[in-house]
Every structure is written in C-alpha cells, then in structure tokens.
Design an enzyme around this catalytic site. Sequence first.
Site, PDB file in Angstrom:
ATOM      1  N   PHE A   1      -1.465   8.183   4.546  1.00 52.14           N
ATOM      2  CA  PHE A   1      -2.587   8.622   5.380  1.00 52.14           C
ATOM      3  C   PHE A   1      -4.042   9.624   5.293  1.00 52.14           C
ATOM      4  CE2 PHE A   1       1.308   9.389   8.439  1.00 52.14           C
ATOM      5  CZ  PHE A   1       0.928   8.334   8.899  1.00 52.14           C
TER       6      PHE A   1
ATOM      7  N   LYS B   1       4.457   3.503  17.779  1.00 53.59           N
ATOM      8  CA  LYS B   1       5.111   2.728  15.905  1.00 53.59           C
ATOM      9  C   LYS B   1       6.040   2.650  14.946  1.00 53.59           C
ATOM     10  CE  LYS B   1       2.082  -0.748  12.675  1.00 53.59           C
ATOM     11  NZ  LYS B   1       0.666  -0.153  12.850  1.00 53.59           N
TER      12      LYS B   1
ATOM     13  N   ASN C   1       5.264   5.772   3.692  1.00 51.25           N
ATOM     14  CA  ASN C   1       4.414   6.571   2.062  1.00 51.25           C
ATOM     15  C   ASN C   1       3.742   7.967   2.512  1.00 51.25           C
ATOM     16  OD1 ASN C   1       4.001   4.359   1.422  1.00 51.25           O
ATOM     17  ND2 ASN C   1       2.313   3.972   2.689  1.00 51.25           N
ATOM     18  N   THR C   2       4.382   9.118   3.510  1.00 46.96           N
ATOM     19  CA  THR C   2       4.811   9.688   3.698  1.00 46.96           C
ATOM     20  C   THR C   2       5.872  10.785   4.029  1.00 46.96           C
ATOM     21  OG1 THR C   2       2.328  10.462   5.232  1.00 46.96           O
ATOM     22  CG2 THR C   2       3.715  12.284   5.047  1.00 46.96           C
TER      23      THR C   2
ATOM     24  N   SER D   1       4.995   4.566   9.195  1.00 48.49           N
ATOM     25  CA  SER D   1       4.522   4.583   7.211  1.00 48.49           C
ATOM     26  C   SER D   1       6.082   5.192   6.604  1.00 48.49           C
ATOM     27  CB  SER D   1       3.630   6.134   7.257  1.00 48.49           C
ATOM     28  OG  SER D   1       2.805   5.826   6.426  1.00 48.49           O
TER      29      SER D   1
ATOM     30  N   ASN E   1       5.715  -1.836  11.811  1.00 47.51           N
ATOM     31  CA  ASN E   1       5.111  -1.703  10.320  1.00 47.51           C
ATOM     32  C   ASN E   1       5.833  -2.345   9.040  1.00 47.51           C
ATOM     33  OD1 ASN E   1       3.043   0.371   9.028  1.00 47.51           O
ATOM     34  ND2 ASN E   1       3.460   2.059  10.190  1.00 47.51           N
TER      35      ASN E   1
ATOM     36  N   ASN F   1       0.786  -1.292   0.013  1.00 50.53           N
ATOM     37  CA  ASN F   1       0.386   0.034  -0.095  1.00 50.53           C
ATOM     38  C   ASN F   1       0.994   1.271  -0.086  1.00 50.53           C
ATOM     39  OD1 ASN F   1       0.000   1.944   2.608  1.00 50.53           O
ATOM     40  ND2 ASN F   1       0.188  -0.629   3.689  1.00 50.53           N
TER      41      ASN F   1
END
Length: 350
Positions: free
Chosen positions: A111, A212, A178-179, A176, A241, A107
Amino acid sequence: MSYRLIRPLLFALDAERAHHLSIAALRFMPTPAPLAPDPMLESVVAGIRFPNPVGLAAGYDKDGRIAHKMHGLGFGFAELGTLTPLAQPGNPLPRLFRLVEDRAVINRFGFNNGGQGAAADRIARYRRPIGQGPVIGINIGANKDATAAGRGIADYATGVTCMAPLADYLTVNISSPNTPGLRALQGRAALDDLLSAVMAARGGHATPIFLKVAPDLEPADVDDIAAACLDHRVDALIVSNTTITRPALRSAHAGEAGGLSGAPLTDLSLERLRDFRRLLGTRLPLIGVGGIATAEQAYARIRAGASLVQLYSALVYEGPYLAKRINRGLKALMTRDGVKNVAEIVGVDI
C-alpha cells in the site's frame, strides 16, 4: 507504435521504474472524450451505468493521477488506489517482479501511496459530477501501523468519509497479502465489525460499497464472507486479489514473497468466483479479477457470474490497448452465440 516493439525496452528497465514511466506517459495524454456506451456491452451494476464491462483493477494508478483518462484506452471503468489515510512508503525495494516465462507478476508493494488527503485534492480537480464522467472507483485500505496496532477498522471508516464524495464506488480492500494482519479482517467477526463501521461512515452518501477478497479462501470463509455481505448490504463483491500460493512456476523470481498475479491466477480466481456465484446466485453482483488476458477468459468469467471484469497484470505483457481488444472479442463471441446484451449471459454456466 506497436507495443511489441517497445516492450523489450520497457523490460530492460526495473519493473517498478517501468511502471512509473508508463504513468508519466499517460499523464501527458490528452483527456479523451467520454466513452460512448455500447448497446451490446453496457450494463447497470450497483446502480452505476458501465459503458462496457472491462475495467482497470486497483494497483496501477495508486494515487489517482490518470484514472480519469483510462477510458481512452478502452476501459469501461477504472479503479484507483489503494489509498490509505496517511502517506506511507510501502515495503523496501525491490518489490515488483516480472515472471516473464509464466506471464505473471509478483508484488509486495504494501500500500505505498501519498495518502488520501493529497489524492482527494488531486481527484477533485479533474472529477466531473458523479454519473457525468468516466466511472471511477476508489480502493481504500488501512495504514500498516494502524493494522499492526489493531486500529485498521478506523482507517477504513476514515477512507469512506474522505473519498466517498469523489467516487462512483468505493472498494474496501481487505485482501492484500502485503500488509501483515490485513487478511484477518476477512474472518466473520472482524468483517462484521468492519462493514458496520464502513456503512456508518458512509452516512448520507449513496456511494456504493464493494468488498475485495482474496482467492485463498476455504469453503467456510466463502460462506462467512457471502453472509456478511448480504447482512450489511454490500453493493458488490470483487473476486479476487493476488494469491500467496505458488503453483508450478518457471521464472527465477518464483520464490519472491508477495502476491502472485497474472496467468497462474486464472483458474484459482475463476473457481473462487464460481463458489460465490453458486452461494449467492443473483443476490449480489460479482466482479471477476485475476489472470484475465483474452476475450475468451473475460467471457468465461462473465458466464461464471461476473457482471464486470478487471485486469492489470496482463497489460504488462499485452500492452495498453488490451481492453479495446477484449471488448471487440466479447462482441464477436456474443454475436456468435446470439447474445444481444452482456447482462443476458451473467452466470449462465452456474
């Protein structure tokens, strides 16, 4: 209906569309009665009583629409989010990919969520007093624009202030992939600043704070994160994660950018959990996440130091009642080994 019968129909849909369809279906499910604690599986972690150790990881219920119903599927707790202060659309479509041959998911959502204000209003309508309903964690993050402008820490402080009254615990998500720039907050100096701000924002609330982290850490990173958690009195550490690494994969989607989860993450996440357990011992509770799809894998994670476990990607392949099956399997394994309560075996292999 057996999940094996409907899975081909779901897999015929785009992955994100199927995700939204499952959320919509669960919204129509009646809210189940409270989950009765199981003497073998219940435990107290960070001052919270968990009826069993199997939780739903963040990322499924992004906006807090169905977390309060997930105990009906056997989960001992559910973590919603990630929620950011302001609503944001996330990254462009497509951004969710099933790697069926690898029993994995990639993915790059970024967010995507409707913002903390809207979620807080929604959660407040169904939330029972803390400690009197299902255990619900709220995962908070920073808006993409704030992170890019160097204001990410302020977004976490805002998230704590807004969401602490509604959560059994809060998870500070700095892992994450993805940021852009978010994982830089795992560095020691930035992490000290972040945790100082988070603890100050918590103020008089006793809401436990969990952190996390990513699985893609060097030994020095593990040392720094462990020390920062102890210095700032973080209540638990979630390991881990998704990964940006790419082991040997068979799927045609293997080259997609984003975080990889599911079966290929099992060994990496387990090894990172072991690293933190060796370093921290019993000074900080650990929660094991990543590639857990069976009772045996959950058992191994607990024996490696996890007081609790979480899963998400495995639901794509195993169906909605996976938590119930894992809990039954855990009891069978514990009975085989003469274990009376899950807390007895946390970390025994380290």
